[in-house]
Scaffold this motif. Sequence first.
Motif, mmCIF file in Angstrom:
data_model
loop_
_atom_site.group_PDB
_atom_site.id
_atom_site.type_symbol
_atom_site.label_atom_id
_atom_site.label_comp_id
_atom_site.label_asym_id
_atom_site.label_seq_id
_atom_site.Cartn_x
_atom_site.Cartn_y
_atom_site.Cartn_z
ATOM 1 N N GLY A 124 0.874 -1.044 -0.363
ATOM 2 C CA GLY A 124 -0.032 0.024 0.058
ATOM 3 C C GLY A 124 1.041 1.225 0.004
ATOM 4 N N ALA A 125 0.785 2.059 -0.937
ATOM 5 C CA ALA A 125 1.565 3.441 -1.035
ATOM 6 C C ALA A 125 0.723 4.406 -0.688
ATOM 7 N N ILE A 126 1.348 5.490 -0.021
ATOM 8 C CA ILE A 126 0.607 6.794 0.100
ATOM 9 C C ILE A 126 1.610 7.738 -0.561
ATOM 10 N N LEU A 127 0.626 8.542 -1.220
ATOM 11 C CA LEU A 127 1.266 9.663 -2.117
ATOM 12 C C LEU A 127 0.019 11.056 -1.619
ATOM 13 N N GLU A 151 8.647 2.342 4.172
ATOM 14 C CA GLU A 151 9.019 3.791 4.180
ATOM 15 C C GLU A 151 9.867 3.966 2.805
ATOM 16 N N TRP A 152 9.348 3.917 1.713
ATOM 17 C CA TRP A 152 9.962 3.714 0.564
ATOM 18 C C TRP A 152 10.555 5.455 0.264
ATOM 19 N N GLY A 153 9.564 6.580 0.941
ATOM 20 C CA GLY A 153 9.729 7.527 0.748
ATOM 21 C C GLY A 153 11.009 8.505 1.301
ATOM 22 N N HIS A 154 11.784 7.720 2.122
ATOM 23 C CA HIS A 154 12.968 7.860 2.901
ATOM 24 C C HIS A 154 14.100 7.085 2.669
ATOM 25 N N ALA A 155 14.922 7.573 1.664
ATOM 26 C CA ALA A 155 16.337 6.887 1.221
ATOM 27 C C ALA A 155 16.516 7.790 0.128
ATOM 28 N N PRO A 156 18.029 8.199 -0.076
ATOM 29 C CA PRO A 156 18.477 9.094 -0.809
ATOM 30 C C PRO A 156 18.499 8.284 -2.388
ATOM 31 N N VAL A 157 17.523 8.084 -2.852
ATOM 32 C CA VAL A 157 17.252 7.488 -4.039
ATOM 33 C C VAL A 157 16.641 8.320 -5.204
ATOM 34 N N VAL A 185 10.063 15.494 -2.933
ATOM 35 C CA VAL A 185 10.083 15.885 -4.348
ATOM 36 C C VAL A 185 8.798 15.121 -4.970
ATOM 37 N N CYS A 186 8.169 13.890 -4.247
ATOM 38 C CA CYS A 186 7.009 13.379 -4.819
ATOM 39 C C CYS A 186 5.827 13.243 -3.979
ATOM 40 N N SER A 187 5.896 13.932 -2.801
ATOM 41 C CA SER A 187 4.694 14.380 -2.001
ATOM 42 C C SER A 187 3.825 15.398 -2.817
ATOM 43 N N ALA A 188 2.678 15.958 -2.300
ATOM 44 C CA ALA A 188 2.103 16.771 -2.918
ATOM 45 C C ALA A 188 2.829 17.944 -2.963
ATOM 46 N N ARG A 189 3.508 18.389 -1.484
ATOM 47 C CA ARG A 189 4.307 19.671 -1.672
ATOM 48 C C ARG A 189 5.739 19.381 -2.228
ATOM 49 N N GLY A 190 5.959 18.193 -2.533
ATOM 50 C CA GLY A 190 7.071 18.136 -3.425
ATOM 51 C C GLY A 190 6.806 18.397 -4.788
ATOM 52 N N MET A 191 5.755 17.732 -5.121
ATOM 53 C CA MET A 191 5.203 18.298 -6.629
ATOM 54 C C MET A 191 5.484 19.713 -6.678
ATOM 55 N N GLU A 192 4.818 20.605 -5.824
ATOM 56 C CA GLU A 192 4.783 21.964 -6.036
ATOM 57 C C GLU A 192 6.419 22.607 -5.866
ATOM 58 N N ILE A 227 6.689 11.570 -12.597
ATOM 59 C CA ILE A 227 6.390 10.064 -13.151
ATOM 60 C C ILE A 227 7.592 9.424 -13.133
ATOM 61 N N ASP A 228 8.455 10.008 -13.888
ATOM 62 C CA ASP A 228 9.839 9.529 -14.204
ATOM 63 C C ASP A 228 10.687 9.036 -12.563
ATOM 64 N N MET A 229 10.693 10.056 -11.927
ATOM 65 C CA MET A 229 11.363 9.993 -10.667
ATOM 66 C C MET A 229 10.519 8.952 -9.745
ATOM 67 N N LEU A 230 9.131 8.896 -9.786
ATOM 68 C CA LEU A 230 8.399 8.060 -8.603
ATOM 69 C C LEU A 230 8.618 6.649 -9.276
ATOM 70 N N SER A 231 8.431 6.395 -10.510
ATOM 71 C CA SER A 231 7.932 5.060 -11.091
ATOM 72 C C SER A 231 9.168 4.126 -10.982
ATOM 73 N N GLY A 232 10.592 4.604 -10.938
ATOM 74 C CA GLY A 232 11.662 3.735 -10.842
ATOM 75 C C GLY A 232 11.777 2.914 -9.463
ATOM 76 N N PRO A 233 11.754 3.879 -8.356
ATOM 77 C CA PRO A 233 11.743 3.280 -7.094
ATOM 78 C C PRO A 233 10.585 2.416 -6.690
ATOM 79 N N LEU A 234 9.479 2.904 -7.256
ATOM 80 C CA LEU A 234 8.333 1.911 -7.106
ATOM 81 C C LEU A 234 8.501 0.723 -7.582
ATOM 82 N N ALA A 235 8.895 0.603 -8.786
ATOM 83 C CA ALA A 235 9.160 -0.712 -9.587
ATOM 84 C C ALA A 235 10.230 -1.441 -8.757
ATOM 85 N N LEU A 236 11.296 -1.018 -8.099
ATOM 86 C CA LEU A 236 12.219 -1.672 -7.292
ATOM 87 C C LEU A 236 11.520 -2.343 -6.026
ATOM 88 N N VAL A 237 10.582 -1.515 -5.421
ATOM 89 C CA VAL A 237 9.902 -1.930 -4.375
ATOM 90 C C VAL A 237 9.161 -3.284 -4.667
#
Length: 307
Positions: A124-127, A151-157, A185-192, A227-237
């Motif tokens: 389950g992912a939270i964005l 906690e896939w949102g917290h790592a220098p990836v 960079v990929c949360s709502a504030r991150g998109m902003e 999408i490019d930044m987010l999809s790679g790490p999610l694919a790895l998960v």
Amino acid sequence: MIVCFDIGGTAIKGAAAWSVDDVRPVPRRQTPIHDFDAFVAVLKSVIAEIGSVPDCVVFSIAGIIDADTDRTIMANIPSVHGRLLKADLEAALGLPVLIANDADCCALAEYGAGAGRGHRVVFGAILGTGVGGGLVIDGKLINSGGGFAGEWGHAPVAATRAGKPLVELPRFSCGCGLDGCLDPVCSARGMERLHSHLAGKTMTAEDILDDWQAGEAEAARTIDIYIDMLSGPLALVINVTGATIVPVGGGLSNCAPLIDALDVAVRGRILRKFSRPLVVKAQCTIEPGLVGAAVLGLDFVDRSKAS
């Protein structure tokens, strides 16, 4: 019967649960953020309103239980931050207590009553305000003992080059103390933040997404890179966990085209090929924290009775 709580910095939501499909909320209460005795008094008032002695009490919290110390990391509620919360609440309530992170509870809710039904491995992912997640395998929450799993949102990836054509990106600082995490960079504030960096404009995530869907070029560029930044790490998960469904919750999940675009990008980057959607909007959108807590508590009661 069990009693479930979803604890936030503003409100405490409570419910009685007899099954995953029979979760009955009671009116929410204000969270006493500075007074632990007042915090416990609110919990007791909810249990008293329900009117029956539960088999256990389960908490979904916007924080973490440190698996090494058993102490709660929940800075937005000082009255519980740093405490041995499970032990303190069991002593105060006189009942067995289970505690899980709210993203973990959302993953459990999707497994038990949402898009994850019928799947062995659910991530389950939270964005939304942050980038988070939870992992459920064979109905068991991997993070059940506390800790940081999911906690896939917290790592220098986070990528420093992304999009088509490629653009150079900085390693944005994260509140966890690292640089280059997905969260900033990929949360709502991150998109902003990303849009401000790319287009030099201050806009809300909602407006960026509206402009993207309307075909506006700068917003389209931002979402392409996002999408490019987010999809790679999610694919790895997905490759690591073997998840066969990824329900997405949080505010950004309300934009269906965004989730559809993320799904297409992720499925193009994983080893196992799916002919159906893999990354989908979470289905359990009404009080998923309470529903996930119910799944956790009811499983605990069943196992206790079996033993």
